[in-house]
Design an enzyme around this catalytic site. Structure first.
Site, PDB file in Angstrom:
ATOM      1  N   ASN A   8       0.872  -1.173   0.000  1.00  0.00           N
ATOM      2  CA  ASN A   8       0.000   0.000   0.000  1.00  0.00           C
ATOM      3  C   ASN A   8       0.912   1.226   0.000  1.00  0.00           C
ATOM      4  O   ASN A   8       1.449   1.612   1.033  1.00  0.00           O
ATOM      5  CB  ASN A   8      -0.889  -0.025   1.248  1.00  0.00           C
ATOM      6  CG  ASN A   8      -1.880   1.117   1.268  1.00  0.00           C
ATOM      7  OD1 ASN A   8      -1.852   1.997   0.400  1.00  0.00           O
ATOM      8  ND2 ASN A   8      -2.746   1.119   2.251  1.00  0.00           N
ATOM      9  N   ARG A  90      -2.302  -2.062  -3.691  1.00  0.00           N
ATOM     10  CA  ARG A  90      -3.583  -1.395  -3.483  1.00  0.00           C
ATOM     11  C   ARG A  90      -3.600  -0.129  -4.357  1.00  0.00           C
ATOM     12  O   ARG A  90      -2.670   0.673  -4.317  1.00  0.00           O
ATOM     13  CB  ARG A  90      -3.725  -1.000  -2.024  1.00  0.00           C
ATOM     14  CG  ARG A  90      -4.961  -0.210  -1.786  1.00  0.00           C
ATOM     15  CD  ARG A  90      -4.938   0.477  -0.453  1.00  0.00           C
ATOM     16  NE  ARG A  90      -6.207   1.170  -0.265  1.00  0.00           N
ATOM     17  CZ  ARG A  90      -6.337   2.231   0.516  1.00  0.00           C
ATOM     18  NH1 ARG A  90      -5.312   2.700   1.171  1.00  0.00           N
ATOM     19  NH2 ARG A  90      -7.498   2.799   0.656  1.00  0.00           N
ATOM     20  N   HIS A 179     -12.935   1.248  -0.069  1.00  0.00           N
ATOM     21  CA  HIS A 179     -12.813   0.138   0.901  1.00  0.00           C
ATOM     22  C   HIS A 179     -13.330  -1.175   0.320  1.00  0.00           C
ATOM     23  O   HIS A 179     -13.695  -2.088   1.075  1.00  0.00           O
ATOM     24  CB  HIS A 179     -13.626   0.411   2.191  1.00  0.00           C
ATOM     25  CG  HIS A 179     -13.077   1.505   3.050  1.00  0.00           C
ATOM     26  ND1 HIS A 179     -13.899   2.336   3.770  1.00  0.00           N
ATOM     27  CD2 HIS A 179     -11.828   1.901   3.323  1.00  0.00           C
ATOM     28  CE1 HIS A 179     -13.177   3.202   4.443  1.00  0.00           C
ATOM     29  NE2 HIS A 179     -11.901   2.961   4.184  1.00  0.00           N
ATOM     30  N   LEU A 208     -15.725   0.586   9.847  1.00  0.00           N
ATOM     31  CA  LEU A 208     -15.675   1.775  10.696  1.00  0.00           C
ATOM     32  C   LEU A 208     -14.263   1.982  11.218  1.00  0.00           C
ATOM     33  O   LEU A 208     -13.887   1.490  12.278  1.00  0.00           O
ATOM     34  CB  LEU A 208     -16.665   1.623  11.866  1.00  0.00           C
ATOM     35  CG  LEU A 208     -18.114   1.252  11.504  1.00  0.00           C
ATOM     36  CD1 LEU A 208     -18.968   1.105  12.756  1.00  0.00           C
ATOM     37  CD2 LEU A 208     -18.729   2.284  10.561  1.00  0.00           C
ATOM     38  N   GLY A 209     -13.446   2.666  10.429  1.00  0.00           N
ATOM     39  CA  GLY A 209     -12.092   3.023  10.865  1.00  0.00           C
ATOM     40  C   GLY A 209     -11.998   4.531  10.891  1.00  0.00           C
ATOM     41  O   GLY A 209     -13.009   5.203  11.091  1.00  0.00           O
ATOM     42  N   ARG A 240     -13.357  13.409   8.216  1.00  0.00           N
ATOM     43  CA  ARG A 240     -14.157  13.747   7.031  1.00  0.00           C
ATOM     44  C   ARG A 240     -15.613  13.970   7.426  1.00  0.00           C
ATOM     45  O   ARG A 240     -16.134  13.272   8.306  1.00  0.00           O
ATOM     46  CB  ARG A 240     -14.099  12.612   6.001  1.00  0.00           C
ATOM     47  CG  ARG A 240     -12.750  12.451   5.342  1.00  0.00           C
ATOM     48  CD  ARG A 240     -12.868  11.508   4.135  1.00  0.00           C
ATOM     49  NE  ARG A 240     -11.573  10.987   3.766  1.00  0.00           N
ATOM     50  CZ  ARG A 240     -11.270   9.683   3.731  1.00  0.00           C
ATOM     51  NH1 ARG A 240     -12.190   8.784   4.014  1.00  0.00           N
ATOM     52  NH2 ARG A 240     -10.064   9.308   3.395  1.00  0.00           N
ATOM     53  N   ASP A 282      -9.988  10.662  17.234  1.00  0.00           N
ATOM     54  CA  ASP A 282      -9.896   9.253  17.632  1.00  0.00           C
ATOM     55  C   ASP A 282     -11.073   8.889  18.540  1.00  0.00           C
ATOM     56  O   ASP A 282     -11.265   9.497  19.603  1.00  0.00           O
ATOM     57  CB  ASP A 282      -8.566   9.013  18.363  1.00  0.00           C
ATOM     58  CG  ASP A 282      -8.267   7.526  18.509  1.00  0.00           C
ATOM     59  OD1 ASP A 282      -9.154   6.768  18.962  1.00  0.00           O
ATOM     60  OD2 ASP A 282      -7.144   7.121  18.164  1.00  0.00           O
ATOM     61  N   MET A 283     -11.833   7.905  18.114  1.00  0.00           N
ATOM     62  CA  MET A 283     -13.028   7.504  18.850  1.00  0.00           C
ATOM     63  C   MET A 283     -12.704   7.141  20.307  1.00  0.00           C
ATOM     64  O   MET A 283     -13.514   7.382  21.206  1.00  0.00           O
ATOM     65  CB  MET A 283     -13.675   6.311  18.128  1.00  0.00           C
ATOM     66  CG  MET A 283     -15.003   5.897  18.670  1.00  0.00           C
ATOM     67  SD  MET A 283     -16.229   7.207  18.647  1.00  0.00           S
ATOM     68  CE  MET A 283     -16.966   6.995  17.051  1.00  0.00           C
ATOM     69  N   ASN A 333     -12.882  -3.045  17.466  1.00  0.00           N
ATOM     70  CA  ASN A 333     -12.391  -2.878  18.837  1.00  0.00           C
ATOM     71  C   ASN A 333     -13.334  -2.228  19.828  1.00  0.00           C
ATOM     72  O   ASN A 333     -13.124  -2.350  21.036  1.00  0.00           O
ATOM     73  CB  ASN A 333     -11.094  -2.058  18.817  1.00  0.00           C
ATOM     74  CG  ASN A 333     -10.008  -2.761  18.032  1.00  0.00           C
ATOM     75  OD1 ASN A 333      -9.653  -3.899  18.333  1.00  0.00           O
ATOM     76  ND2 ASN A 333      -9.504  -2.101  17.004  1.00  0.00           N
ATOM     77  N   GLU A 382      -7.195  -6.741   4.352  1.00  0.00           N
ATOM     78  CA  GLU A 382      -7.047  -6.345   2.953  1.00  0.00           C
ATOM     79  C   GLU A 382      -5.788  -6.943   2.330  1.00  0.00           C
ATOM     80  O   GLU A 382      -5.774  -7.291   1.155  1.00  0.00           O
ATOM     81  CB  GLU A 382      -7.036  -4.818   2.855  1.00  0.00           C
ATOM     82  CG  GLU A 382      -8.415  -4.238   3.135  1.00  0.00           C
ATOM     83  CD  GLU A 382      -8.409  -2.774   3.543  1.00  0.00           C
ATOM     84  OE1 GLU A 382      -8.765  -1.943   2.719  1.00  0.00           O
ATOM     85  OE2 GLU A 382      -8.050  -2.472   4.693  1.00  0.00           O
TER      86      GLU A 382
HETATM   87  P1  ADP Z   1      -7.724   3.545   8.933  1.00  0.00           P
HETATM   88  O1  ADP Z   1      -7.264   2.227   8.338  1.00  0.00           O
HETATM   89  O2  ADP Z   1      -8.916   4.133   8.252  1.00  0.00           O
HETATM   90  O3  ADP Z   1      -6.643   4.525   9.183  1.00  0.00           O
HETATM   91  P2  ADP Z   1      -8.373   1.949  11.268  1.00  0.00           P
HETATM   92  O4  ADP Z   1      -9.285   0.963  10.689  1.00  0.00           O
HETATM   93  O5  ADP Z   1      -7.017   1.512  11.677  1.00  0.00           O
HETATM   94  O6  ADP Z   1      -8.284   3.243  10.370  1.00  0.00           O
HETATM   95  O7  ADP Z   1      -9.097   2.599  12.512  1.00  0.00           O
HETATM   96  C1  ADP Z   1      -8.468   3.583  13.283  1.00  0.00           C
HETATM   97  C2  ADP Z   1      -9.476   4.168  14.236  1.00  0.00           C
HETATM   98  O8  ADP Z   1     -10.071   3.125  15.012  1.00  0.00           O
HETATM   99  C3  ADP Z   1      -8.876   5.115  15.256  1.00  0.00           C
HETATM  100  O9  ADP Z   1      -8.853   6.427  14.757  1.00  0.00           O
HETATM  101  C4  ADP Z   1      -9.804   4.972  16.439  1.00  0.00           C
HETATM  102  O10 ADP Z   1     -10.780   5.986  16.344  1.00  0.00           O
HETATM  103  C5  ADP Z   1     -10.491   3.656  16.240  1.00  0.00           C
HETATM  104  N1  ADP Z   1     -10.221   2.679  17.309  1.00  0.00           N
HETATM  105  C6  ADP Z   1      -9.211   1.812  17.431  1.00  0.00           C
HETATM  106  N2  ADP Z   1      -9.321   1.081  18.564  1.00  0.00           N
HETATM  107  C7  ADP Z   1     -10.439   1.521  19.190  1.00  0.00           C
HETATM  108  C8  ADP Z   1     -11.116   1.186  20.408  1.00  0.00           C
HETATM  109  N3  ADP Z   1     -10.669   0.244  21.231  1.00  0.00           N
HETATM  110  N4  ADP Z   1     -12.237   1.867  20.679  1.00  0.00           N
HETATM  111  C9  ADP Z   1     -12.718   2.822  19.886  1.00  0.00           C
HETATM  112  N5  ADP Z   1     -12.141   3.167  18.732  1.00  0.00           N
HETATM  113  C10 ADP Z   1     -11.013   2.546  18.380  1.00  0.00           C
END
Ligand code: ADP
Length: 396
Positions: A8, A90, A179, A208-209, A240, A282-283, A333, A382
């Site tokens: 990637n 990718r 995705h 949901l990332g 976004r 960050d969630m 997660n 992926e």
């Molecule tokens: P990307 O590939 O789009 O960069 P990821 O799929 O790795 O993203 O997801 C990253 C996001 O997942 C982080 O920004 C965070 O918000 C969220 N995240 C990771 N672990 C946790 C958790 N334990 N609880 C809540 N959110 C989480």
């Protein structure tokens, strides 16, 4: 033994996994960061927990990839470059030209270059990665795996915007989604978990990332998806905005005296969870303060609302649903987020098994055994999907 590299490539970074194929065993993974900047970092994780890291200036992708391949030799992860028989890349935008992964030819590369118009930050970097690997590993098969390819099965009424039709014919103005590799992977795994042919299932996959998208999968094919012409559309994401009334954009630009580029930067980089909360994108950070900070709570509420809203649309569009699948950083997660979402889906017959939801590990059914619609947590992969596509095309 034949090894396949899943790559990637970004503008200043490159992530990779090296897999033993067809055994599908990851033997090394890592990244090159800060390409073109000072103190670039090459990281390789391998063996049983070993880690190699070097920090030095890496001026360009070719120097970085050379360093990476040389390090794989030095660490005895490979004994010869020719052991790497396939490299899968990718590629973000595949437009209407690519509805599946392909072996890279000059013609394919030219199309990837031309599609940079749709993904100006990504496609040029993806193409550069392909060219450098082709140069350094001339004997390996080179495969492009497109983020958009899986969504090429959407029917016209789902991918077309209600704009004058000539913008579609002239410029390809339509929904392409993203995705795709992740949605395809978790859908295939869901069918295995549910012990039913994928073609008999109606699924909604929630990636949901930091970037987030939702896909309706009917008869094993992408039927609709939340991202649009670019990944900016759809649900609320880390930074976004997701869907916004386009007229509002012009209104804000006028009042704030923002150029198009500045506004686009705000929509992509300063909106979403970050923009609403002004705390973090960050969630995890938002969940930490949900009980004490109103803006963190509001950001989470909006996120959950958008997810639920799209699920509702897709159930209606598909005329039913068999299972929803959670994947990516938040989906894999976050126990509380999955609960907040599923708690709003009782109407559709989804019942959360709270104990199952708390479980760690891979591929868990988190709905109760009597839940009419199943909820699954499936870690996405992926890289494995890319390696599988390389393997398939290698054996053709
Ligand atoms: P990307 O590939 O789009 O960069 P990821 O799929 O790795 O993203 O997801 C990253 C996001 O997942 C982080 O920004 C965070 O918000 C969220 N995240 C990771 N672990 C946790 C958790 N334990 N609880 C809540 N959110 C989480």
């Amino acid at each position: 033994m034949a090894k396949t590299m899943a790559v990637n490539a970004g503008s200043s970074s490159l992530k990779f996994q090296l897999l033993e194929m067809p055994a599908e065993q990851v033997i090394a993974k890592g990244q090159i960061e800060r390409i073109g900047l000072k103190d670039s970092i090459v990281t390789i994780k391998y063996g049983d927990g070993q880690k190699f890291e070097t920090i030095e200036d890496i001026d360009n992708h070719e120097i970085g990839i050379n360093k990476l391949l040389q390090s794989l030799l030095d660490l005895h992860i490979i004994t010869d470059f020719n052991e790497i028989t396939g490299v899968g890349h990718r590629v973000v935008a595949g437009g209407e030209w690519f509805n599946q992964s392909v072996v890279v030819t000059e013609n394919v590369l030219e199309k990837i270059d031309r599609l940079a118009e749709y993904a100006p930050l990504h496609n040029p970097a993806n193409a550069m990665g392909i060219r450098v690997f082709q140069k350094l590993l001339p004997n390996a098969i080179s495969v492009a795996v497109f983020d958009t390819a899986f969504h090429q099965t959407m029917p016209k009424e789902n991918y077309l915007y209600s704009l004058p039709y000539q913008y579609y014919t002239r410029y390809g103005a339509r929904k392409y989604g993203a995705h795709g590799t992740s949605h395809r992977y978790v859908a295939e795994r869901a069918a295995v978990m549910l012990d039913k042919p994928l073609t008999d299932l109606k699924l909604i996959t929630l990636h949901l990332g930091a970037g987030a998208s939702i896909t309706a999968i009917k008869d094993g094919k992408s039927f609709d998806t939340s991202m649009g012409f670019t990944p900016l559309a759809g649900i609320t994401m880390a930074t976004r905005s997701g869907d916004v009334d386009p007229s509002l954009i012009y209104y804000i630009q006028e009042h704030e005296k923002l150029s198009n580029a500045e506004m686009l930067k705000i929509l992509n980089g300063k909106s979403g969870l970050l923009g609403i909360s002004s705390i973090s994108s960050d969630m995890r950070d938002l969940l930490d303060v949900i009980d004490t900070n109103d803006h963190a709570k509001l950001a989470i509420d909006i996120f959950v609302n958008r997810v639920v809203k799209y699920i509702g649309q897709y159930v209606a569009e598909m005329g039913g649903i068999d299972a929803i699948v959670f994947t990516a950083g938040i989906g894999e997660n976050s126990v509380p987020l999955r609960k907040m979402i599923i708690d709003k889906l009782g109407y559709f017959g989804i019942k959360l098994d709270e104990k199952q939801n708390e479980k760690r590990g891979s591929e868990i059914e988190i709905s109760t055994s009597d839940s009419a619609v199943k909820a699954l947590m499936i870690p996405t992969n992926e890289e494995l999907m890319i390696a599988r596509d390389v393997e398939t095309l290698k054996n053709k």
